[in-house]
Design a protein around this motif. Structure first.
Motif, mmCIF file in Angstrom:
data_model
loop_
_atom_site.group_PDB
_atom_site.id
_atom_site.type_symbol
_atom_site.label_atom_id
_atom_site.label_comp_id
_atom_site.label_asym_id
_atom_site.label_seq_id
_atom_site.Cartn_x
_atom_site.Cartn_y
_atom_site.Cartn_z
ATOM 1 N N LEU A 199 0.815 -1.210 0.000
ATOM 2 C CA LEU A 199 0.000 0.000 0.000
ATOM 3 C C LEU A 199 0.851 1.263 0.000
ATOM 4 C CD1 LEU A 199 -2.764 -1.048 2.567
ATOM 5 C CD2 LEU A 199 -2.792 -1.259 0.061
ATOM 6 N N GLY A 200 2.186 1.098 -0.087
ATOM 7 C CA GLY A 200 3.086 2.242 -0.130
ATOM 8 C C GLY A 200 3.507 2.756 1.221
ATOM 9 N N LYS A 201 3.164 2.038 2.290
ATOM 10 C CA LYS A 201 3.522 2.475 3.635
ATOM 11 C C LYS A 201 4.902 1.961 4.025
ATOM 12 C CE LYS A 201 -1.295 2.468 5.204
ATOM 13 N NZ LYS A 201 -2.277 1.857 6.143
ATOM 14 N N ARG A 202 5.615 2.760 4.797
ATOM 15 C CA ARG A 202 6.962 2.396 5.232
ATOM 16 C C ARG A 202 6.902 1.226 6.205
ATOM 17 N NH1 ARG A 202 12.048 4.434 5.369
ATOM 18 N NH2 ARG A 202 13.320 3.978 7.202
ATOM 19 N N VAL A 203 7.825 0.301 6.065
ATOM 20 C CA VAL A 203 7.920 -0.869 6.933
ATOM 21 C C VAL A 203 9.260 -0.838 7.651
ATOM 22 C CG1 VAL A 203 8.022 -3.390 7.025
ATOM 23 C CG2 VAL A 203 6.412 -2.253 5.480
ATOM 24 N N ASP A 204 9.217 -0.801 8.973
ATOM 25 C CA ASP A 204 10.427 -0.811 9.793
ATOM 26 C C ASP A 204 10.438 -2.055 10.671
ATOM 27 O OD1 ASP A 204 11.502 1.784 9.022
ATOM 28 O OD2 ASP A 204 9.790 2.639 10.102
ATOM 29 N N GLY A 205 11.567 -2.291 11.299
ATOM 30 C CA GLY A 205 11.628 -3.346 12.296
ATOM 31 C C GLY A 205 12.195 -4.660 11.825
ATOM 32 N N ALA A 206 12.607 -4.774 10.564
ATOM 33 C CA ALA A 206 13.144 -6.038 10.068
ATOM 34 C C ALA A 206 14.669 -6.087 10.066
ATOM 35 C CB ALA A 206 12.627 -6.315 8.666
ATOM 36 N N ASP A 207 15.332 -4.964 10.373
ATOM 37 C CA ASP A 207 16.801 -4.955 10.427
ATOM 38 C C ASP A 207 17.227 -5.446 11.805
ATOM 39 O OD1 ASP A 207 19.484 -4.565 10.031
ATOM 40 O OD2 ASP A 207 19.401 -2.370 10.202
ATOM 41 N N TYR A 208 17.088 -6.735 12.012
ATOM 42 C CA TYR A 208 17.282 -7.308 13.339
ATOM 43 C C TYR A 208 18.716 -7.230 13.833
ATOM 44 C CZ TYR A 208 12.603 -9.173 12.494
ATOM 45 O OH TYR A 208 11.259 -9.301 12.214
ATOM 46 N N ASP A 209 19.700 -7.270 12.912
ATOM 47 C CA ASP A 209 21.095 -7.164 13.345
ATOM 48 C C ASP A 209 21.609 -5.726 13.324
ATOM 49 O OD1 ASP A 209 21.409 -6.641 10.658
ATOM 50 O OD2 ASP A 209 22.550 -8.464 10.219
ATOM 51 N N ARG A 210 20.745 -4.781 12.935
ATOM 52 C CA ARG A 210 21.031 -3.349 12.968
ATOM 53 C C ARG A 210 22.281 -2.964 12.184
ATOM 54 N NH1 ARG A 210 19.486 -1.787 19.294
ATOM 55 N NH2 ARG A 210 17.386 -2.671 19.206
ATOM 56 N N ASN A 211 22.419 -3.577 11.004
ATOM 57 C CA ASN A 211 23.566 -3.252 10.143
ATOM 58 C C ASN A 211 23.154 -2.352 8.982
ATOM 59 O OD1 ASN A 211 22.160 -4.983 8.489
ATOM 60 N ND2 ASN A 211 23.951 -6.184 7.876
ATOM 61 N N GLN A 212 21.956 -1.765 9.068
ATOM 62 C CA GLN A 212 21.426 -0.846 8.058
ATOM 63 C C GLN A 212 21.064 -1.534 6.755
ATOM 64 O OE1 GLN A 212 20.990 2.330 9.272
ATOM 65 N NE2 GLN A 212 21.813 1.360 11.121
ATOM 66 N N SER A 264 21.149 -18.547 18.252
ATOM 67 C CA SER A 264 20.363 -17.958 17.175
ATOM 68 C C SER A 264 20.998 -16.686 16.630
ATOM 69 C CB SER A 264 18.952 -17.618 17.680
ATOM 70 O OG SER A 264 18.286 -18.763 18.154
ATOM 71 N N THR A 265 20.728 -16.398 15.364
ATOM 72 C CA THR A 265 21.051 -15.092 14.809
ATOM 73 C C THR A 265 20.051 -14.072 15.358
ATOM 74 O OG1 THR A 265 19.569 -15.331 12.911
ATOM 75 C CG2 THR A 265 21.816 -16.214 12.675
ATOM 76 N N PRO A 266 20.326 -12.784 15.233
ATOM 77 C CA PRO A 266 19.341 -11.791 15.696
ATOM 78 C C PRO A 266 17.967 -11.973 15.058
ATOM 79 C CG PRO A 266 21.452 -10.727 15.352
ATOM 80 C CD PRO A 266 21.602 -12.135 14.846
ATOM 81 N N ALA A 267 17.913 -12.303 13.779
ATOM 82 C CA ALA A 267 16.621 -12.499 13.119
ATOM 83 C C ALA A 267 15.907 -13.722 13.666
ATOM 84 C CB ALA A 267 16.814 -12.630 11.608
ATOM 85 N N GLU A 268 16.633 -14.819 13.828
ATOM 86 C CA GLU A 268 16.031 -16.028 14.388
ATOM 87 C C GLU A 268 15.532 -15.773 15.809
ATOM 88 O OE1 GLU A 268 18.737 -19.391 12.057
ATOM 89 O OE2 GLU A 268 19.442 -18.519 13.948
#
Length: 372
Positions: A199-212, A264-268
């Motif tokens: 829908l064109g909305k920004r999605v945040d929160g998936a950079d689990y390891d915070r490496n940009q 686990s990895t940060p994402a896992e």
């Protein structure tokens, strides 16, 4: 059965690609004038012509063969991303390791059909697959020669993310026209990978390891956590581990939860913690508790639309992959460990970001040439 949601998935994905990225789109019979798109008008099912920005051919065997011969072969060194957003079926011969992507007008493209096509490419050509169809998990067998689960590993980097295990259907094929209601796997996967939903909305929160950078592994974890459907998605690394690490489920599920998190990895870790909270799991024995609830005495009958059951299966499968990965790394099998780490590194890439970077590099070269 060509629901409007399938058309919407293709339109959304095309919108995420830089305009200069070479692509081909196969859809229905390949014709713009055919009323081939099913949609709901009130309580009536109707059909209309496609409204895609481009259609390059039909989703038939001749259409696919032409695409492969004239487009894919012409770019042997280019990374290849294959996105399948239609229907899938179990293998007609009941071999769930060779399921099919349904083609227009009947027939299908099987795992081994696609394996034969991929074998025609140079070994150095990397391939990414995103498959949203039912029973799509068997296509993870493209890791192996001939698409056979007992075959040798292929040399090329092949990574894939699939909406369902080889024995389960997937959501996402609806004639409903409101895209705000679409909850299919690939919508969540691509929203996390691109940072923009359909829908064109920004999605945040998936950079689990915070490496940009959001990698495909993180987008997969995001979908595992946020998709509220009966889907049980699969990644190629899951299939690799289950092929090469022999560890009984009763041993795996006895692993204390704190150890699983530490491996686990940060994402896992984010997916495990989120699924655990949603399921109300507590304590060190939550792997065993989830497993017993799903498979033990008194477990309910199998229901593919049971969201809680699907979340338990996602939790169980993800925890098992973490434990198997730890077991592999302790095995001392150097070649197998190196191949697994290479697969994991490929899964952590972001082909959309890489495409944008390549596009910017081409423009910079053009500007420099013009300045001369």
């Amino acid at each position: 059965m060509n629901q409007v949601a399938i058309e919407g998935h293709i339109r959304y994905f095309q919108s995420l690609l830089p305009t200069t990225v070479a692509r081909r789109v196969l859809f229905a019979d390949g014709r713009r004038g055919t009323r081939s798109v099913q949609f709901l008008d009130g309580d009536r099912t109707r059909y209309r012509a496609p409204r895609l920005p481009r259609i390059d051919g039909a989703t038939t065997r001749p259409g696919f063969d032409t695409l492969w011969r004239k487009f894919v072969h012409a770019r042997p060194a280019d990374p290849l991303l294959l996105y399948f957003a239609g229907h899938g079926s179990p293998d007609p011969g009941h071999d769930l390791d060779n399921n099919v992507f349904d083609l227009w007008g009947g027939g299908g493209l099987s795992v081994r059909d696609l394996a034969a096509r991929m074998k025609e490419l140079p070994d150095g050509t990397p391939v990414v697959l995103v498959m949203a169809q039912c029973f799509s998990g068997s296509f993870a067998n493209l890791l192996f020669e001939g698409g056979r689960p007992d075959g040798e590993l292929v040399e090329r980097d092949v990574v894939g993310f699939f909406a369902a295990t080889r024995d389960r259907p997937a959501s996402g094929c609806t004639p409903e026209i409101d895209e705000a209601d679409y909850t299919d796997f690939s919508s969540f996967f691509f929203a996390a990978l691109s940072g923009v939903d359909r829908l064109g909305k920004r999605v945040d929160g998936a950079d689990y390891d915070r490496n940009q950078l959001v990698g495909m592994n993180e987008a997969f974890a995001y979908a595992l956590l946020h998709q509220a459907t009966g889907d049980v998605p699969v990644a190629t690394s899951d299939v690799f581990l289950r092929r090469f690490v022999n560890k009984p489920d009763h041993e795996t599920m006895a692993t204390p939860y704190s150890r699983v998190l530490s491996w686990s990895t940060p994402a896992e870790r984010a997916a495990l913690e989120g699924l655990s909270d949603a399921l109300g799991l507590r304590g060190e024995h939550r792997l065993r508790d989830a497993y017993d609830r799903e498979f033990g005495p008194g477990a309910g009958s199998w229901d593919v639309e049971d969201v809680a059951s699907a979340h338990r299966l996602r939790f169980i499968r993800l925890a098992k992959s973490v434990v198997l990965a730890r077991t592999l790394r302790l095995s001392g099998h150097r070649a197998r460990i190196e191949r697994f780490e290479r697969l994991r590194a490929a899964e952590a890439r972001n082909p959309l970001v890489e495409a944008r970077a390549a596009n910017q590099a081409r423009r910079a070269v053009t500007r420099r040439r013009a300045a001369r």
